[in-house]
Design an enzyme around this catalytic site. Structure first.
Site, PDB file in Angstrom:
ATOM      1  N   ARG A 151      -1.407  -4.040  12.421  1.00 21.88           N
ATOM      2  CA  ARG A 151      -0.785  -3.647  13.682  1.00 21.88           C
ATOM      3  C   ARG A 151       0.683  -3.318  13.412  1.00 21.88           C
ATOM      4  O   ARG A 151       1.302  -3.879  12.518  1.00 21.88           O
ATOM      5  CB  ARG A 151      -0.892  -4.765  14.722  1.00 21.88           C
ATOM      6  N   LYS A 170      -2.023 -12.373  15.022  1.00 21.22           N
ATOM      7  CA  LYS A 170      -1.960 -13.066  16.304  1.00 21.22           C
ATOM      8  C   LYS A 170      -2.089 -14.569  16.097  1.00 21.22           C
ATOM      9  O   LYS A 170      -2.856 -15.025  15.263  1.00 21.22           O
ATOM     10  CB  LYS A 170      -3.069 -12.552  17.224  1.00 21.22           C
ATOM     11  N   HIS A 221      -1.880   2.479  16.397  1.00 20.53           N
ATOM     12  CA  HIS A 221      -3.256   1.988  16.512  1.00 20.53           C
ATOM     13  C   HIS A 221      -4.268   3.037  16.052  1.00 20.53           C
ATOM     14  O   HIS A 221      -5.367   2.688  15.615  1.00 20.53           O
ATOM     15  CB  HIS A 221      -3.544   1.556  17.948  1.00 20.53           C
ATOM     16  N   ARG A 254      -4.736   2.374  12.525  1.00 16.64           N
ATOM     17  CA  ARG A 254      -5.561   1.170  12.368  1.00 16.64           C
ATOM     18  C   ARG A 254      -7.035   1.523  12.574  1.00 16.64           C
ATOM     19  O   ARG A 254      -7.910   1.083  11.813  1.00 16.64           O
ATOM     20  CB  ARG A 254      -5.096   0.109  13.370  1.00 16.64           C
ATOM     21  N   HIS A 278      -9.494  -9.662  12.843  1.00 20.23           N
ATOM     22  CA  HIS A 278     -10.250  -9.909  14.077  1.00 20.23           C
ATOM     23  C   HIS A 278     -10.845 -11.314  14.056  1.00 20.23           C
ATOM     24  O   HIS A 278     -11.400 -11.741  13.047  1.00 20.23           O
ATOM     25  CB  HIS A 278     -11.397  -8.900  14.226  1.00 20.23           C
ATOM     26  N   TYR A 320     -16.417  -0.201  15.589  1.00 24.70           N
ATOM     27  CA  TYR A 320     -16.167   0.879  14.640  1.00 24.70           C
ATOM     28  C   TYR A 320     -17.464   1.380  14.023  1.00 24.70           C
ATOM     29  O   TYR A 320     -17.533   2.522  13.580  1.00 24.70           O
ATOM     30  CB  TYR A 320     -15.208   0.404  13.543  1.00 24.70           C
TER      31      TYR A 320
END
Length: 311
Positions: free
Chosen positions: A157, A180, A252, A255, A278, A287
């Site tokens: 990110r 995150k 993004h 990404r 993730h 994806y």
């Protein structure tokens, strides 16, 4: 109810306590905290204006009415309403766990159905065109090339990349990324990106760093301070315009392209999940739908018996 919050002032104090919890216990980023603060501030304001508060008096129908207000009164998209519900749900559950409430008014509330939107990936040729547009001999061009190469090579990110320090290049071809919740992951860096990084570090970063006070940041702005997230967005916009890709490229997008191209190349979805950071493989599996669409298009245009008009 348990110990009822009695008024809007008390509810605001409870919100402050919850935000501190998110900061200290869950280590959320400033961007995530900002989103929680906006969503929940709007929620408490609406409760007060409609005389449905304080929060100790909220019923399930009130939560549903708030979501309807966001959809119909403010015209928010389903994704924004879902995010707001997630914030409200987290707040109520926290107050339940803390003994402030003895029931969760959000339990039966359902989020609006989100449209199935597949991420838009660039082709490999378009990525190469973008990189060519970034290239140059100025300090900024060497930095920009390294940044774009790393965005595509790592799938990170943009907030993760601008937060990198030089020490996060733990060895050639290996990058330490903080995602995150401040969770760390190790990401390999390809030879093209590594070469661009080496060029930037030797020829550009050293000069840029003399323009400001000492900082461990990997990517620096023109004044020698850490490159901001907004500045990174702006420079990528400018590069995309030069590459004749205006309006089609964001951090993004790169990404998405990273994940899509890996899966098209045969990478295992769980490996891609780890590289992207993730928490759930189900997030990564969207994806695979992109690559399935690509395969279907190729099949339809290439196989002799794909359509009734085939030979």
């Amino acid at each position: 109810m348990a110990a009822h919050p009695g008024d809007a002032k008390t509810d605001t104090a409870l919100l402050d306590t919850y935000l501190r919890h998110l900061t200290i216990e869950r280590g959320l980023s400033s961007n995530s905290l900002g989103a929680y603060r906006r969503d929940l501030g709007k929620y408490l304001d609406w409760l007060e204006r409609t005389d449905r508060g304080p929060i100790g008096a909220v019923a399930p129908d009130d939560v549903s009415a708030f979501l309807a207000h966001l959809r119909e009164g403010e015209g928010l998209a389903a994704s924004s309403v879902s995010r707001a519900l997630s914030s409200v749900r987290g707040f109520h559950r926290f107050l339940l766990d803390e003994g402030v409430l003895d029931a969760d008014a959000t339990t039966r509330t359902r989020a609006p159905k989100l449209p199935s939107r597949l991420p838009k990936a660039l082709t490999v040729a378009e990525v190469e065109r973008l990189l060519q547009a970034a290239d140059g001999e100025t300090l900024e061009a060497m930095r920009d090339t390294a940044l774009v190469e790393l965005l595509y090579a790592s799938g990170a990110r943009i907030s993760e990349l601008v937060d990198l320090n030089v020490d996060d290049l733990i060895e050639p071809g290996i990058l330490r990324v903080r995602g995150k919740g401040n969770k760390q992951r190790i990401v390999p860096v390809g030879s093209f990106a590594q070469r661009a990084l080496d060029r930037y570090l030797v020829r550009a970063r050293r000069e840029l760093s003399t323009r400001g006070s000492a900082t461990p940041a990997l990517f620096l702005g023109t004044r020698g301070a850490r490159l901001s997230r907004q500045s990174a967005f702006n420079l990528l916009d400018a590069i995309a315009t030069r590459a004749d890709l205006a309006g089609r490229v964001s951090p993004h997008t790169l990404r998405h392209s990273f994940a899509t191209h890996l899966l098209e190349g045969g990478a295992d979805v769980r490996v891609v999940q780890e590289l992207l950071g993730h928490a759930s493989v189900s997030t990564t599996q969207i994806y695979t739908l992109v690559t399935a669409d690509t395969l279907r298009d190729v099949y339809a245009t290439s196989h002799p018996r794909a359509t009734l008009g085939g030979g």
